[in-house]
Enzyme design. Structure first.
Site, mmCIF file in Angstrom:
data_model
loop_
_atom_site.group_PDB
_atom_site.id
_atom_site.type_symbol
_atom_site.label_atom_id
_atom_site.label_comp_id
_atom_site.label_asym_id
_atom_site.label_seq_id
_atom_site.Cartn_x
_atom_site.Cartn_y
_atom_site.Cartn_z
ATOM 1 N N CYS A 138 -11.214 2.484 -0.137
ATOM 2 C CA CYS A 138 -9.801 2.827 0.041
ATOM 3 C C CYS A 138 -9.419 2.095 1.311
ATOM 4 C CB CYS A 138 -9.618 4.329 0.208
ATOM 5 S SG CYS A 138 -7.966 4.787 0.819
ATOM 6 N N THR A 139 -8.298 1.383 1.285
ATOM 7 C CA THR A 139 -7.966 0.521 2.433
ATOM 8 C C THR A 139 -7.655 1.317 3.701
ATOM 9 O OG1 THR A 139 -5.704 0.399 1.575
ATOM 10 C CG2 THR A 139 -7.199 -1.429 1.049
ATOM 11 N N HIS A 140 -7.378 2.607 3.554
ATOM 12 C CA HIS A 140 -7.180 3.430 4.760
ATOM 13 C C HIS A 140 -8.484 3.615 5.545
ATOM 14 C CE1 HIS A 140 -3.280 4.654 3.068
ATOM 15 N NE2 HIS A 140 -3.014 5.234 4.227
ATOM 16 N N TYR A 151 -1.419 8.039 -3.641
ATOM 17 C CA TYR A 151 -1.668 7.533 -4.986
ATOM 18 C C TYR A 151 -2.933 8.157 -5.579
ATOM 19 C CZ TYR A 151 1.762 3.676 -5.095
ATOM 20 O OH TYR A 151 2.906 2.916 -5.129
ATOM 21 N N GLY A 152 -3.871 8.499 -4.692
ATOM 22 C CA GLY A 152 -5.160 9.022 -5.156
ATOM 23 C C GLY A 152 -5.040 10.299 -5.970
ATOM 24 N N CYS A 202 -4.479 -1.909 -1.764
ATOM 25 C CA CYS A 202 -4.729 -0.511 -2.105
ATOM 26 C C CYS A 202 -5.695 -0.501 -3.278
ATOM 27 C CB CYS A 202 -3.403 0.146 -2.490
ATOM 28 S SG CYS A 202 -3.580 1.806 -3.176
ATOM 29 N N ASN A 203 -6.846 0.122 -3.096
ATOM 30 C CA ASN A 203 -7.836 0.177 -4.178
ATOM 31 C C ASN A 203 -7.324 0.975 -5.377
ATOM 32 O OD1 ASN A 203 -10.873 -0.674 -3.160
ATOM 33 N ND2 ASN A 203 -9.535 -0.070 -1.487
ATOM 34 N N THR A 204 -6.640 2.080 -5.093
ATOM 35 C CA THR A 204 -6.196 2.944 -6.190
ATOM 36 C C THR A 204 -5.226 2.179 -7.090
ATOM 37 O OG1 THR A 204 -6.320 4.750 -4.584
ATOM 38 C CG2 THR A 204 -5.318 5.249 -6.710
ATOM 39 N N ASP A 235 0.878 -1.186 0.000
ATOM 40 C CA ASP A 235 0.000 0.000 0.000
ATOM 41 C C ASP A 235 0.909 1.227 0.000
ATOM 42 O OD1 ASP A 235 -2.414 1.530 0.181
ATOM 43 O OD2 ASP A 235 -2.170 1.706 2.336
HETATM 44 N N1 DGL Z 1 -4.882 3.064 0.558
HETATM 45 C C1 DGL Z 1 -4.980 3.490 -0.794
HETATM 46 C C2 DGL Z 1 -6.255 2.961 -1.437
HETATM 47 O O1 DGL Z 1 -6.780 1.953 -1.014
HETATM 48 C C3 DGL Z 1 -4.866 4.948 -1.161
HETATM 49 C C4 DGL Z 1 -4.148 5.944 -0.385
HETATM 50 C C5 DGL Z 1 -3.451 6.959 -1.260
HETATM 51 O O2 DGL Z 1 -4.121 7.833 -1.861
HETATM 52 O O3 DGL Z 1 -2.234 6.829 -1.336
HETATM 53 O O4 DGL Z 1 -6.751 3.505 -2.390
#
Ligand code: DGL
Length: 270
Positions: A194-196, A48-49, A80-82, A16
């Protein structure tokens, strides 16, 4: 049986940008408590978003290639979804081990909703992905799917795991961004894409000020990892997991207690 030549059991590698992948790791260690773990965070690339598709499609496979070479995992989970909605296919074609991705839980949400109104919170990059459009038309065509980008929640989750108080206003604004849309008052299910975000489940539920069920993909991913590794003979006891960052190793200091809760006590720089 999957065993490295030296007799060590190859680890599971989670990837992630920061602490988000812990929401996936947490569900995985419930099923596989003794699995050796390497947790990789691309802190140098967070968030990443806010990055472009082209940038992530190049960055994620390159980093995972280096990580796989160094740690020789038996399986990679892009927690990480993104990164998953953009780069999963690129990573799969670059690696010759199983790669599990994290995609928005639209299908289960569609089965759970009673009102037919579902909210989806994700990063800016995730909510605009054709991958999400496809999931929506395949599994929620008869539902209203409200999308809202909540990049501030990434930082709120990071703060919480450093032991700080997350910004309540940011969390309230994220929920309001869904509720305020047409049909939003009837929303009864929110996908944390988003995994956060599952790291802020309680705070999000409080900010909703109405009964809303929250869903994410972590349990399903954990089951998938367990299935794909069903022939692995795991060590008889749990060893300390490894954390590896692309960022500055000194920045990790405040996160140590949070990582220790997931059995991660060794810290390295990529
Ligand atoms: N945890 C990441 C996700 O699941 C994104 C966090 C980021 O923007 O870096 O999308």
């Amino acid at each position: 049986m999957t065993e490295a030549q030296n007799g060590e059991c190859p680890p599971l590698l989670f990837f992630d940008t920061g602490v988000g992948g812990l929401s996936v790791l947490g569900e995985t260690i419930k099923l596989l408590p003794n699995a050796p773990i390497v947790y990789a965070a691309d802190y140098a690339g967070l968030p990443y978003g806010m990055k472009s598709e082209a940038e992530l499609a190049a960055r994620v496979p390159a980093l995972l290639g280096r990580l796989v070479e160094r740690y020789k995992p038996q399986l990679v989970t892009i927690a990480c979804n993104t990164a998953s909605t953009i780069a999963l296919d690129h990573v799969r074609s670059a690696l010759d081990i199983p790669v599990v991705g994290t995609v928005p839980a639209i299908k289960p949400a569609s089965e759970m909703t009673n009102t037919g109104v579902i909210g989806l919170l994700g990063t800016k990059a995730t909510i605009r992905q054709p991958y999400v459009d496809r999931l929506a038309s395949d599994f929620a065509a008869d539902k209203i799917l409200l999308r809202h980008a909540a990049p501030g929640l990434v930082y709120a989750a990071e703060a919480k795991l450093r032991g700080e108080k997350p910004d309540v206003q940011v969390i309230e604004e994220a929920m309001f961004g869904l509720i305020d849309q047409a049909g939003g008052k009837n929303m009864d299910t929110v996908i944390m894409a988003c995994t956060h975000f599952p790291l802020l489940r309680d705070e999000l539920a409080a900010a909703a000020q109405r009964p809303v069920q929250f869903i994410d993909g972590a349990q399903g991913i954990a089951r998938r990892i367990a299935y794909l590794t069903k022939n692995t003979i795991w060590p008889s006891e749990r060893r300390d997991g490894i954390f590896v960052t692309t960022g500055d190793i000194a920045d990790i200091e405040p996160y140590r207690p949070a990582f220790a809760e997931y059995g991660i006590r060794r810290f390295e720089k990529l």
